[in-house]
Design an enzyme around this catalytic site. Structure first.
Site, PDB file in Angstrom:
ATOM      1  N   GLU A   1      -9.339 -10.543  -7.679  1.00 32.21           N
ATOM      2  CA  GLU A   1      -8.261  -9.291  -7.366  1.00 32.21           C
ATOM      3  C   GLU A   1      -7.460  -9.471  -8.539  1.00 32.21           C
ATOM      4  O   GLU A   1      -6.740  -8.568  -8.987  1.00 32.21           O
ATOM      5  CB  GLU A   1      -7.598  -9.575  -6.128  1.00 32.21           C
TER       6      GLU A   1
ATOM      7  N   ARG B   1       3.357  -7.143   8.890  1.00 31.57           N
ATOM      8  CA  ARG B   1       2.689  -6.429   9.555  1.00 31.57           C
ATOM      9  C   ARG B   1       3.331  -6.234  11.127  1.00 31.57           C
ATOM     10  O   ARG B   1       3.306  -5.090  11.712  1.00 31.57           O
ATOM     11  CB  ARG B   1       1.383  -6.405   9.833  1.00 31.57           C
TER      12      ARG B   1
ATOM     13  N   HIS C   1      -1.536  -5.473   1.331  1.00 27.65           N
ATOM     14  CA  HIS C   1      -2.894  -6.376   1.144  1.00 27.65           C
ATOM     15  C   HIS C   1      -2.370  -7.796   0.549  1.00 27.65           C
ATOM     16  O   HIS C   1      -1.414  -7.926   0.114  1.00 27.65           O
ATOM     17  CB  HIS C   1      -3.585  -5.780   0.137  1.00 27.65           C
TER      18      HIS C   1
ATOM     19  N   ASN D   1      -1.306  -0.217   7.462  1.00 25.91           N
ATOM     20  CA  ASN D   1      -0.968  -1.793   7.943  1.00 25.91           C
ATOM     21  C   ASN D   1      -0.118  -2.116   6.528  1.00 25.91           C
ATOM     22  O   ASN D   1       0.274  -3.337   6.449  1.00 25.91           O
ATOM     23  CB  ASN D   1      -2.029  -2.641   8.354  1.00 25.91           C
TER      24      ASN D   1
ATOM     25  N   ARG E   1      -0.949 -15.109   3.637  1.00 25.45           N
ATOM     26  CA  ARG E   1      -1.495 -14.035   4.768  1.00 25.45           C
ATOM     27  C   ARG E   1      -1.006 -14.291   6.036  1.00 25.45           C
ATOM     28  O   ARG E   1      -0.804 -13.627   6.721  1.00 25.45           O
ATOM     29  CB  ARG E   1      -3.128 -14.901   4.999  1.00 25.45           C
TER      30      ARG E   1
ATOM     31  N   THR F   1      -4.657  -8.396  10.712  1.00 23.66           N
ATOM     32  CA  THR F   1      -5.192  -7.231  10.292  1.00 23.66           C
ATOM     33  C   THR F   1      -4.530  -5.868  10.856  1.00 23.66           C
ATOM     34  O   THR F   1      -4.179  -4.962  10.432  1.00 23.66           O
ATOM     35  CB  THR F   1      -6.725  -7.107   9.936  1.00 23.66           C
TER      36      THR F   1
ATOM     37  N   TYR G   1     -12.072  -3.009  -2.662  1.00 26.31           N
ATOM     38  CA  TYR G   1     -12.503  -3.228  -1.402  1.00 26.31           C
ATOM     39  C   TYR G   1     -14.000  -3.412  -1.257  1.00 26.31           C
ATOM     40  O   TYR G   1     -14.680  -3.122  -0.365  1.00 26.31           O
ATOM     41  CB  TYR G   1     -12.036  -2.059  -0.151  1.00 26.31           C
TER      42      TYR G   1
ATOM     43  N   PHE H   1     -15.129   2.480   8.025  1.00 29.53           N
ATOM     44  CA  PHE H   1     -13.848   2.791   7.686  1.00 29.53           C
ATOM     45  C   PHE H   1     -13.660   3.062   6.207  1.00 29.53           C
ATOM     46  O   PHE H   1     -12.556   3.205   5.491  1.00 29.53           O
ATOM     47  CB  PHE H   1     -12.820   2.268   8.288  1.00 29.53           C
TER      48      PHE H   1
ATOM     49  N   LYS I   1       0.896  -1.373   0.065  1.00 27.16           N
ATOM     50  CA  LYS I   1      -0.054   0.020  -0.033  1.00 27.16           C
ATOM     51  C   LYS I   1       0.833   1.273   0.027  1.00 27.16           C
ATOM     52  O   LYS I   1       2.236   1.212   0.255  1.00 27.16           O
ATOM     53  CB  LYS I   1      -0.936   0.022   1.253  1.00 27.16           C
TER      54      LYS I   1
END
Ligand code: DAT
Ligand code: MG
Length: 151
Positions: free
Chosen positions: A128, A104, A117, A114, A87, A93, A51, A59, A11
Site C-alpha cells: 500500500e 472508529r 483505513h 468508517n 489497527r 471494521t 482494495y 460491496f 477516507k
C-alpha cells in the site's frame, strides 16, 4: 527506533467531516512519526487497486466508488509495532463493534462510512505504501522526540 511503517488513510467521509486533525493528532500523541502525507482524490481504478483483495465481495464496487468520491488524506506512519497498534487504535471494521476509545468507535457509526483505513500486516503495508507514494515522498528524518518516546 525500528523502521516499521504502515499506510493510514482518512477516507472521504473523515475528510469531509473535519476529522483530519483529530485523527492525525491521535497518531502524533501516541509517539508515532509521520513520514509522508498528501491529500488526493483517487480514481475508481486506483481505488480498485487499493482494495483488490476484496474484488469478489458484493460491496466492492460501492466501496471503490466511495473511496474515489472525494479527497483522501494518505499517510505513512513509522514506529515500533505501528502496523498492529495502528489497527488497534483504528478499531474493528464495523464501528458498531469498535470499542469506545478507538477512532472508529469514537467517531463513526456504520461500516460503509468508517472514516479510516490502516494496513492489516507487513505485506499489505509494503504494497500500500508503494501504491500510494513514490520513494521520494517518504521523508526520512530524526524526530527530536525519539529519545523520549523510546528511551
Ligand atoms: P478494514 O478497513 O477494517 O481493514 P476490510 O479490509 O475487511 O476492513 O474492508 C475494507 C473496507 O470495506 C472497510 O473498511 C469497509 C468496507 N467493508 C468491509 N466489510 C463490509 C461490509 N460487510 N459491508 C460494507 N462495506 C464493508
Ligand atoms: Mg483491510
Amino acid at each position: 527506533a525500528e523502521l516499521e511503517r504502515t499506510f493510514i488513510a482518512i477516507k472521504p467521509d473523515g475528510v469531509q467531516r473535519g476529522l483530519i486533525s483529530e485523527i492525525v493528532s491521535r497518531f502524533e500523541r501516541k509517539g508515532f512519526k509521520l513520514v509522508a502525507i498528501k491529500l488526493v482524490v483517487p480514481s475508481k481504478e486506483f481505488a480498485q487497486k487499493h482494495y483488490h483483495d476484496l474484488k469478489e465481495r458484493p460491496f466492492f464496487s460501492g466501496l471503490c466508488d466511495f473511496l474515489s468520491s472525494g479527497p483522501v488524506l494518505a499517510m505513512v506512519w513509522e514506529g515500533e509495532g505501528v502496523i498492529k497498534y495502528g489497527r488497534k487504535m483504528i478499531g474493528a471494521t464495523d464501528p458498531a463493534k469498535s470499542e469506545p476509545g478507538t477512532i472508529r468507535g469514537d467517531l463513526a457509526v456504520v461500516v460503509g462510512r468508517n472514516i479510516i483505513h490502516g494496513s492489516d500486516g507487513p505485506e499489505t503495508a509494503k504494497d500500500e505504501i508503494a501504491l500510494w507514494f513514490t520513494p521520494k515522498e517518504l521523508v526520512s528524518y530524526t524526530s527530536n522526540e525519539e529519545k523520549w518516546v523510546y528511551g
